[in-house]
Design an enzyme around this catalytic site. Structure first.
Site, PDB file in Angstrom:
ATOM      1  N   LYS A 164       0.834  -1.201   0.000  1.00 56.71           N
ATOM      2  CA  LYS A 164       0.000   0.000   0.000  1.00 56.71           C
ATOM      3  C   LYS A 164       0.868   1.248   0.000  1.00 56.71           C
ATOM      4  O   LYS A 164       0.617   2.201  -0.750  1.00 56.71           O
ATOM      5  CB  LYS A 164      -0.919   0.008   1.225  1.00 56.71           C
ATOM      6  CG  LYS A 164      -1.825   1.243   1.313  1.00 56.71           C
ATOM      7  CD  LYS A 164      -2.606   1.292   2.607  1.00 56.71           C
ATOM      8  CE  LYS A 164      -1.739   1.712   3.764  1.00 56.71           C
ATOM      9  NZ  LYS A 164      -2.515   2.065   4.977  1.00 56.71           N
ATOM     10  N   ARG A 195       2.791   6.056  -2.956  1.00 55.12           N
ATOM     11  CA  ARG A 195       3.888   6.948  -3.342  1.00 55.12           C
ATOM     12  C   ARG A 195       4.107   6.921  -4.846  1.00 55.12           C
ATOM     13  O   ARG A 195       4.353   7.959  -5.478  1.00 55.12           O
ATOM     14  CB  ARG A 195       5.172   6.552  -2.598  1.00 55.12           C
ATOM     15  CG  ARG A 195       5.162   6.935  -1.117  1.00 55.12           C
ATOM     16  CD  ARG A 195       6.159   6.132  -0.310  1.00 55.12           C
ATOM     17  NE  ARG A 195       6.233   6.565   1.073  1.00 55.12           N
ATOM     18  CZ  ARG A 195       5.337   6.278   2.009  1.00 55.12           C
ATOM     19  NH1 ARG A 195       4.289   5.534   1.698  1.00 55.12           N
ATOM     20  NH2 ARG A 195       5.489   6.711   3.250  1.00 55.12           N
ATOM     21  N   GLN A 219       3.882  10.338   7.440  1.00 55.15           N
ATOM     22  CA  GLN A 219       3.241  10.739   6.183  1.00 55.15           C
ATOM     23  C   GLN A 219       3.252  12.248   5.979  1.00 55.15           C
ATOM     24  O   GLN A 219       3.230  12.715   4.838  1.00 55.15           O
ATOM     25  CB  GLN A 219       1.806  10.213   6.141  1.00 55.15           C
ATOM     26  CG  GLN A 219       1.728   8.703   5.980  1.00 55.15           C
ATOM     27  CD  GLN A 219       0.314   8.179   6.031  1.00 55.15           C
ATOM     28  OE1 GLN A 219      -0.649   8.954   6.180  1.00 55.15           O
ATOM     29  NE2 GLN A 219       0.161   6.880   5.909  1.00 55.15           N
ATOM     30  N   SER A 261       8.141   6.205  12.692  1.00 53.87           N
ATOM     31  CA  SER A 261       8.117   5.321  11.520  1.00 53.87           C
ATOM     32  C   SER A 261       9.113   5.763  10.452  1.00 53.87           C
ATOM     33  O   SER A 261       8.786   5.840   9.259  1.00 53.87           O
ATOM     34  CB  SER A 261       6.696   5.251  10.931  1.00 53.87           C
ATOM     35  OG  SER A 261       5.767   4.803  11.890  1.00 53.87           O
ATOM     36  N   ASP A 288       2.967  -0.672  12.466  1.00 55.12           N
ATOM     37  CA  ASP A 288       1.800  -1.311  11.852  1.00 55.12           C
ATOM     38  C   ASP A 288       1.721  -2.794  12.183  1.00 55.12           C
ATOM     39  O   ASP A 288       0.672  -3.419  11.983  1.00 55.12           O
ATOM     40  CB  ASP A 288       1.827  -1.120  10.326  1.00 55.12           C
ATOM     41  CG  ASP A 288       1.221   0.198   9.897  1.00 55.12           C
ATOM     42  OD1 ASP A 288       0.597   0.872  10.741  1.00 55.12           O
ATOM     43  OD2 ASP A 288       1.354   0.559   8.715  1.00 55.12           O
ATOM     44  N   LYS A 347      -4.263   5.690  14.424  1.00 55.75           N
ATOM     45  CA  LYS A 347      -4.417   5.008  13.144  1.00 55.75           C
ATOM     46  C   LYS A 347      -5.914   4.907  12.829  1.00 55.75           C
ATOM     47  O   LYS A 347      -6.695   5.755  13.260  1.00 55.75           O
ATOM     48  CB  LYS A 347      -3.753   3.629  13.211  1.00 55.75           C
ATOM     49  CG  LYS A 347      -2.251   3.679  13.457  1.00 55.75           C
ATOM     50  CD  LYS A 347      -1.497   4.121  12.223  1.00 55.75           C
ATOM     51  CE  LYS A 347       0.003   3.982  12.396  1.00 55.75           C
ATOM     52  NZ  LYS A 347       0.743   4.267  11.151  1.00 55.75           N
ATOM     53  N   ARG A 373      -5.249   1.661  18.222  1.00 61.09           N
ATOM     54  CA  ARG A 373      -4.879   0.245  18.148  1.00 61.09           C
ATOM     55  C   ARG A 373      -4.392  -0.314  19.477  1.00 61.09           C
ATOM     56  O   ARG A 373      -4.569  -1.518  19.737  1.00 61.09           O
ATOM     57  CB  ARG A 373      -3.834   0.035  17.050  1.00 61.09           C
ATOM     58  CG  ARG A 373      -4.431   0.122  15.657  1.00 61.09           C
ATOM     59  CD  ARG A 373      -3.423  -0.119  14.572  1.00 61.09           C
ATOM     60  NE  ARG A 373      -4.080  -0.056  13.252  1.00 61.09           N
ATOM     61  CZ  ARG A 373      -3.438   0.136  12.109  1.00 61.09           C
ATOM     62  NH1 ARG A 373      -2.124   0.276  12.106  1.00 61.09           N
ATOM     63  NH2 ARG A 373      -4.099   0.180  10.969  1.00 61.09           N
TER      64      ARG A 373
END
Length: 418
Positions: free
Chosen positions: A10, A15, A157, A182, A296, A323, A327
């Site tokens: 994904k 990207r 992101q 991340s 993740d 997220k 989570r």
């Protein structure tokens, strides 16, 4: 040994779609992920006026370095965080008025650090409802460029969106990051920008992005490393062997390091440049692990932790709270439903091994919760999901693929199971 074919990444597909749209020329993306998230990204590009042709094995995109073809557009980003964060940045480099909205789930997730950075660059941008969240309207007139400071502690992101748009600015960007989560996902971004003709220079916490645009490419999407964590964990949990082709030590994605976590727990791991094989040894050890860079896969580890021989503590994962759902709380709540002792803090979860009992898992509309706890059912018959369909976000064929693993390994389905 069982071969398990994982669908395309994904992260890499999103990207690649941005880069293809921004590049001069025609780009071919081979073996892209076809899921709700990536289809949503492609539909967003179409809504902005980009030409996207989707075939069964490859997608073709005709780039527009000057920005969206339409002077006005509305884009619905569905549940996709990459769509909701990358496309406003892409549109800002063009000219026109572009409105972006998203699902209720995505509206709850933060956008503020990115929109503040874009405003610092002179972009006219307004939030219609809660500040720092969708919906957002961009009145685009190109981006001059310059120096900005960014907090990417909630999501990498935000940094990726700015890095990707940097070559489309008139003067380039100099981005200084005060916090970053991340980090391996940023390495994916830099490597892919390189494959589309742009070299970003990094000095400490500052990224120097040159102007000049991208060139089109023929790009093959590697399998999704986060999704690969499910069959790898399943093998470690059940004492079987599985091989993921196309994903190994040369992979762009940092989540391939989940295999290292399984090795620390006692699984046998063999990683070549182009594949990874995990064999369960009949025992899983407890451990304490920092998963900030591979967050993740936190639900995956949480779902196999009850079968370890000692406590499993996962640390430095606050960003998992923002997220598709919280989570940490989702994992903790479901483990408690299953009768497994668990403690949770601001950025950590600790699971004390105990035989899980059958229960219905609350997925919270989150594909990673659904897929992770489905793996647990290989050892605990009677575990069900309240929302099987949410896996369509990244792996529409997950349940069929898991059934294939079960059959290959000779694990009987419980009576009455669908």
């Amino acid at each position: 040994m069982t071969i398990f074919h994982v669908p395309g990444s994904k992260s890499v597909t999103a990207r690649a779609l941005f880069l293809a749209a921004a590049a001069r020329g025609t780009t071919v993306l081979r073996r892209p992920l076809v899921s709700d998230d990536t289809e949503g990204f492609a539909e967003g590009l179409l809504a902005l006026g980009y030409r996207v042709e989707r075939g069964p094995e490859a997608w073709t995109i005709i780039g527009r370095p000057e920005g969206p073809a339409y002077g006005e557009a509305e884009v619905f980003c569905r549940d996709g965080a990459t769509t909701a964060r990358f496309l406003p940045a892409l549109a800002a480099a063009g000219h026109g008025v572009f409105r972006f909205d998203a699902s209720a789930q995505m509206r709850r997730r933060p956008l503020g650090p990115l929109t503040r950075a874009l405003r610092d660059l002179g972009v006219d941008l307004t939030h219609e409802g809660e500040e720092g969240h969708h919906p957002v309207t961009v009145r685009a007139n190109g981006i001059k460029g310059g120096r900005i400071t960014l907090d990417a502690g909630l999501s990498s992101q935000f940094l990726t969106a700015l890095l990707l748009v940097g070559p489309l600015t008139a003067e380039g960007l100099e981005i200084t990051v005060t916090d970053l989560v991340s980090a391996p996902y940023v390495e994916i971004t830099l490597a892919m920008m390189r494959s589309f003709g742009v070299e970003v220079r990094r000095e400490g916490e500052t990224f120097h992005v040159p102007p000049g645009g991208y060139r089109a490419a023929d790009h093959t999407i590697e399998p999704d490393a986060s999704t690969a964590s499910y069959p790898l964990a399943a093998a470690a949990l059940t004492g079987n062997t599985v091989t993921i082709p196309g994903l190994g030590s040369k992979a762009l994605q940092g989540d391939v390091r989940f295999a290292d976590v399984l090795a620390r727990m006692g699984a046998s791991v063999d990683m070549s440049p182009d594949s990874v094989t995990v064999t369960g040894t009949g025992r899983l050890h407890g451990l304490t692990v920092n998963m900030r860079d591979i967050s993740d896969t936190v639900p995956t580890l949480s779902a196999i932790a009850p079968f370890a021989d000692g406590p499993v503590r996962i640390e430095d994962v606050y960003n998992t709270r923002i997220k598709e759902c919280d989570r940490l709380e989702a994992c903790a709540g479901n483990l408690r439903r299953l009768g497994v002792p668990v403690a949770v803090g601001r950025d950590w979860i600790e699971i004390t091994p105990a035989p899980p009992r059958a229960a219905e898992i609350a997925c919270h509309g989150d594909h990673r919760i659904a897929m992770s706890f489905s793996i647990m059912e290989l050892r605990t018959p009677g575990i069900t999901l309240d929302d099987q369909g949410c896996v369509k976000k990244t792996f529409p064929g997950f349940h069929e693929a898991l059934a294939g693993l079960r059959q290959a390994w000779g694990i009987a389905r419980p009576e009455g199971a669908a």
